[in-house]
Design an enzyme around this catalytic site. Structure first.
Site, PDB file in Angstrom:
ATOM      1  CG  HIS A 312      -2.056   0.938   1.136  1.00  0.00           C
ATOM      2  ND1 HIS A 312      -1.967   2.266   1.461  1.00  0.00           N
ATOM      3  CD2 HIS A 312      -3.324   0.716   0.699  1.00  0.00           C
ATOM      4  CE1 HIS A 312      -3.140   2.825   1.233  1.00  0.00           C
ATOM      5  NE2 HIS A 312      -3.979   1.922   0.771  1.00  0.00           N
ATOM      6  CG  ASP A 370      -8.469  -4.443  -2.616  1.00  0.00           C
ATOM      7  OD1 ASP A 370      -9.673  -4.280  -2.389  1.00  0.00           O
ATOM      8  OD2 ASP A 370      -7.736  -3.568  -3.102  1.00  0.00           O
TER       9      ASP A 370
HETATM   10  N1  ACO Z   1       4.051  -7.491  -4.810  1.00  0.00           N
HETATM   11  C1  ACO Z   1       5.393  -7.478  -4.991  1.00  0.00           C
HETATM   12  N2  ACO Z   1       6.179  -6.412  -4.829  1.00  0.00           N
HETATM   13  C2  ACO Z   1       5.586  -5.269  -4.446  1.00  0.00           C
HETATM   14  C3  ACO Z   1       4.184  -5.189  -4.228  1.00  0.00           C
HETATM   15  C4  ACO Z   1       3.422  -6.347  -4.411  1.00  0.00           C
HETATM   16  N3  ACO Z   1       2.111  -6.340  -4.235  1.00  0.00           N
HETATM   17  N4  ACO Z   1       3.873  -3.931  -3.879  1.00  0.00           N
HETATM   18  C5  ACO Z   1       5.006  -3.231  -3.867  1.00  0.00           C
HETATM   19  N5  ACO Z   1       6.042  -4.046  -4.216  1.00  0.00           N
HETATM   20  C6  ACO Z   1       7.456  -3.691  -4.266  1.00  0.00           C
HETATM   21  C7  ACO Z   1       7.764  -2.773  -5.439  1.00  0.00           C
HETATM   22  O1  ACO Z   1       8.106  -3.531  -6.592  1.00  0.00           O
HETATM   23  C8  ACO Z   1       8.916  -1.974  -4.903  1.00  0.00           C
HETATM   24  O2  ACO Z   1      10.063  -2.792  -4.935  1.00  0.00           O
HETATM   25  P1  ACO Z   1      11.540  -2.134  -5.211  1.00  0.00           P
HETATM   26  O3  ACO Z   1      11.759  -1.191  -4.070  1.00  0.00           O
HETATM   27  O4  ACO Z   1      12.453  -3.300  -5.241  1.00  0.00           O
HETATM   28  O5  ACO Z   1      11.417  -1.431  -6.543  1.00  0.00           O
HETATM   29  C9  ACO Z   1       8.581  -1.780  -3.431  1.00  0.00           C
HETATM   30  O6  ACO Z   1       7.744  -2.911  -3.094  1.00  0.00           O
HETATM   31  C10 ACO Z   1       7.860  -0.484  -3.128  1.00  0.00           C
HETATM   32  O7  ACO Z   1       6.642  -0.470  -3.858  1.00  0.00           O
HETATM   33  P2  ACO Z   1       6.104   0.759  -4.692  1.00  0.00           P
HETATM   34  O8  ACO Z   1       5.671   0.279  -6.043  1.00  0.00           O
HETATM   35  O9  ACO Z   1       7.037   1.910  -4.615  1.00  0.00           O
HETATM   36  O10 ACO Z   1       4.820   1.121  -3.851  1.00  0.00           O
HETATM   37  P3  ACO Z   1       3.698   2.086  -4.303  1.00  0.00           P
HETATM   38  O11 ACO Z   1       3.314   2.865  -3.091  1.00  0.00           O
HETATM   39  O12 ACO Z   1       4.065   2.864  -5.516  1.00  0.00           O
HETATM   40  O13 ACO Z   1       2.520   1.088  -4.740  1.00  0.00           O
HETATM   41  C11 ACO Z   1       0.654  -0.335  -4.646  1.00  0.00           C
HETATM   42  C12 ACO Z   1       1.502   0.714  -3.903  1.00  0.00           C
HETATM   43  C13 ACO Z   1       0.239   0.194  -6.019  1.00  0.00           C
HETATM   44  C14 ACO Z   1      -0.618  -0.596  -3.842  1.00  0.00           C
HETATM   45  C15 ACO Z   1       1.494  -1.623  -4.789  1.00  0.00           C
HETATM   46  O14 ACO Z   1       1.845  -2.096  -3.507  1.00  0.00           O
HETATM   47  C16 ACO Z   1       0.745  -2.714  -5.557  1.00  0.00           C
HETATM   48  O15 ACO Z   1       0.729  -2.693  -6.782  1.00  0.00           O
HETATM   49  N6  ACO Z   1       0.101  -3.696  -4.837  1.00  0.00           N
HETATM   50  C17 ACO Z   1      -0.647  -4.729  -5.494  1.00  0.00           C
HETATM   51  C18 ACO Z   1      -1.992  -4.189  -5.959  1.00  0.00           C
HETATM   52  C19 ACO Z   1      -2.951  -3.968  -4.806  1.00  0.00           C
HETATM   53  O16 ACO Z   1      -3.147  -4.832  -3.951  1.00  0.00           O
HETATM   54  N7  ACO Z   1      -3.577  -2.793  -4.823  1.00  0.00           N
HETATM   55  C20 ACO Z   1      -4.585  -2.423  -3.829  1.00  0.00           C
HETATM   56  C21 ACO Z   1      -4.102  -1.279  -3.009  1.00  0.00           C
HETATM   57  S1  ACO Z   1      -5.272  -0.914  -1.738  1.00  0.00           S
HETATM   58  C22 ACO Z   1      -6.513  -0.109  -2.544  1.00  0.00           C
HETATM   59  O17 ACO Z   1      -6.381   0.550  -3.517  1.00  0.00           O
HETATM   60  C23 ACO Z   1      -7.817  -0.275  -1.950  1.00  0.00           C
END
Ligand code: ACO
Length: 436
Positions: A312, A370
């Site tokens: 998140h 979720d």
């Molecule tokens: N699975 C694997 N790796 C992940 C995930 C994940 N679900 N989420 C983040 N990461 C990793 C990223 O690749 C990044 O790795 P790095 O530092 O090696 O490059 C690190 O964790 C930081 O993540 P960011 O992408 O910078 O986090 P951001 O805040 O931009 O994204 C998001 C947040 C979009 C929710 C992301 O965690 C994601 O895509 N999760 C999966 C989708 C999801 O469940 N979305 C629902 C969110 S809650 C809602 O909207 C109600």
């Protein structure tokens, strides 16, 4: 709106110009201080760069507070755990809109306002015929909610507080009807008209499940679960869809158009579409023995596979809503007599393995709202395509509350971010026959 307290200042020196500027640090009721950069460009000629706005407070708000490190979510100061346990969705809707919990008379009047508006204009029945039967219900939601402005032309008068209030009531009251009808159209069943003798959650379940040929049976456990899901999703501060609503609203667009924009933003798999993606992911993993290879694939940067329902932008700790939903999952499965739900068992094992893995631990990736919601909704009989529409149903209250707050905020201006331009510098046009 009260002005935030000016506590301290931050001084920024621009090294190549020897210029510096002292910027006020604003202090809210809770949360970190915020540097007020409104004079930065005027005094130094520079802008800030913040793709995804992760470090930027786009507005002042009194509605929802999140402490992502501590896993705290407050609506108007009340912890989400207490509201999910003790309140109802309509009471939470009143709280969000008005800032305080209602007394009995206020709640009665609010409930009467909402139930008065649950029916759709009869012409809306024909709207669905324009959609293919297999259209995603989110496509129908975007279209139908946007079209509401054609039925309520007075809603464009956004400077009239009464019109704003009526638009809010209409949206909160009609979105369950629109969502249920989107489903009914997709399966070819007759649309069920709202029943104002039922609670908000039960009325939605009725319009979704009932058919004219059979007696509808109420189920208090499922009604409570539905109500709790709606409470948990009602608002979440300045997320992508809420910011979209505010950005659209900052231009003076009418509230129905703004909420339709929010629905479009919610649809994406990185946001509200994740609950649907979680179930697809669990189905693809299929068996506990496949979890480890799946986790390895997620950790492989070249695979672009994400563990859906994890991570998140703000929560760097367990999402408090996921904890409540995990418990609700057991209640719903128990009520439905489902002793063995392979998807839940798979999800629990996946969560356990991920939470012990350094990749997820070091990046502070925890289950979000979720991760469990899809399992509950599936058990309650919702097809996966209805998961995100249900989220939109609940979030409509938060969106319209945020929209109202923005319209009433004297600091509000049209949303217009800047950019760091890295394209071609100025150059002259060359005729086609002179180009290489
Ligand atoms: N699975 C694997 N790796 C992940 C995930 C994940 N679900 N989420 C983040 N990461 C990793 C990223 O690749 C990044 O790795 P790095 O530092 O090696 O490059 C690190 O964790 C930081 O993540 P960011 O992408 O910078 O986090 P951001 O805040 O931009 O994204 C998001 C947040 C979009 C929710 C992301 O965690 C994601 O895509 N999760 C999966 C989708 C999801 O469940 N979305 C629902 C969110 S809650 C809602 O909207 C109600």
């Amino acid at each position: 709106m009260d002005k935030p307290i000016h506590a301290n200042h931050i001084t920024i020196s621009v090294s190549n110009t020897n210029r510096s500027v002292s910027l006020p640090l604003l202090e809210g009721t809770l949360g970190p201080q915020v540097a007020d950069i409104r004079k930065l460009h005027n005094e130094t000629g520079i802008f800030t760069f913040d793709p995804g706005y992760g470090e930027t407070a786009s507005c002042e708000s009194k509605i929802t507070y999140i402490d992502g490190d501590a896993g705290v979510l407050l609506y108007r100061g009340y912890p989400i755990e207490q509201l999910a346990e003790k309140s109802t969705f309509l009471e939470v809707a009143y709280l969000l809109l008005n800032g305080e919990l209602p007394n009995e008379a206020q709640f009665e009047m609010f409930t009467a306002h909402i139930t008065r508006h649950t029916m759709l204009h009869e012409q809306f029945r024909r709207f669905w015929e324009g959609f293919r039967r297999d259209a995603h219900p989110m496509a129908a939601l975007c279209g139908v909610v946007g079209a509401m402005s054609a039925f309520y032309p007075e809603s464009v008068n956004i400077s009239d507080a009464h019109e704003r209030e009526v638009s809010a009531y209409r949206l909160i009251a009609k979105i369950p009807t629109i969502t249920a009808w989107a489903y009914k159209y997709s399966v070819g069943q007759p649309f069920m008209y709202p029943r104002n003798d039922l609670s908000y959650a039960e009325n939605f379940l009725y319009m979704f499940k009932a058919v004219p040929t059979e007696q509808y049976k109420k189920n208090p456990t499922l009604e409570r679960a539905m109500d709790r899901i709606l409470i948990l999703h009602a608002d979440h501060e300045q997320n992508a869809s809420t910011s979209t609503v505010r950005l659209a609203g900052s231009t003076g667009a009418n509230p129905f158009a703004c909420i339709a924009a929010g629905i479009a933003a919610l649809w994406g798999p990185a946001h509200g579409g994740a609950n649907e993606a979680v179930l697809r992911m669990l189905a693809e993993i299929g068996d506990k023995k496949n979890i480890k290879p799946f986790i390895e694939e997620v950790k492989d940067k070249n695979s672009h596979t994400k563990l859906m329902g994890f991570g998140h932008r703000v929560y760097k700790n367990y999402d408090p809503r996921a904890k409540i939903l995990q418990r609700t999952c057991y209640e719903v499965l128990g009520e439905l007599g489902i002793k063995h739900e392979p998807l839940l068992e798979l999800a629990m094992e996946l969560e356990k393995i991920a939470l012990e893995d350094d990749y997820f631990v070091s990046r502070k990736l925890y289950p979000n709202v979720d991760f469990y919601s899809g399992i509950i909704l599936k058990a309650m009989g919702f097809p996966t395509t209805m998961f995100t529409p249900l989220f939109a149903l609940a979030r409509t209250t938060g969106w319209i509350t945020q929209w109202m707050e923005m319209i009433e905020d004297p600091q509000q201006r049209i949303g217009r971010p800047r950019q760091l331009y890295t394209g071609a510098p100025r150059r002259d046009y060359t005729p086609i026959n002179e180009r290489p």
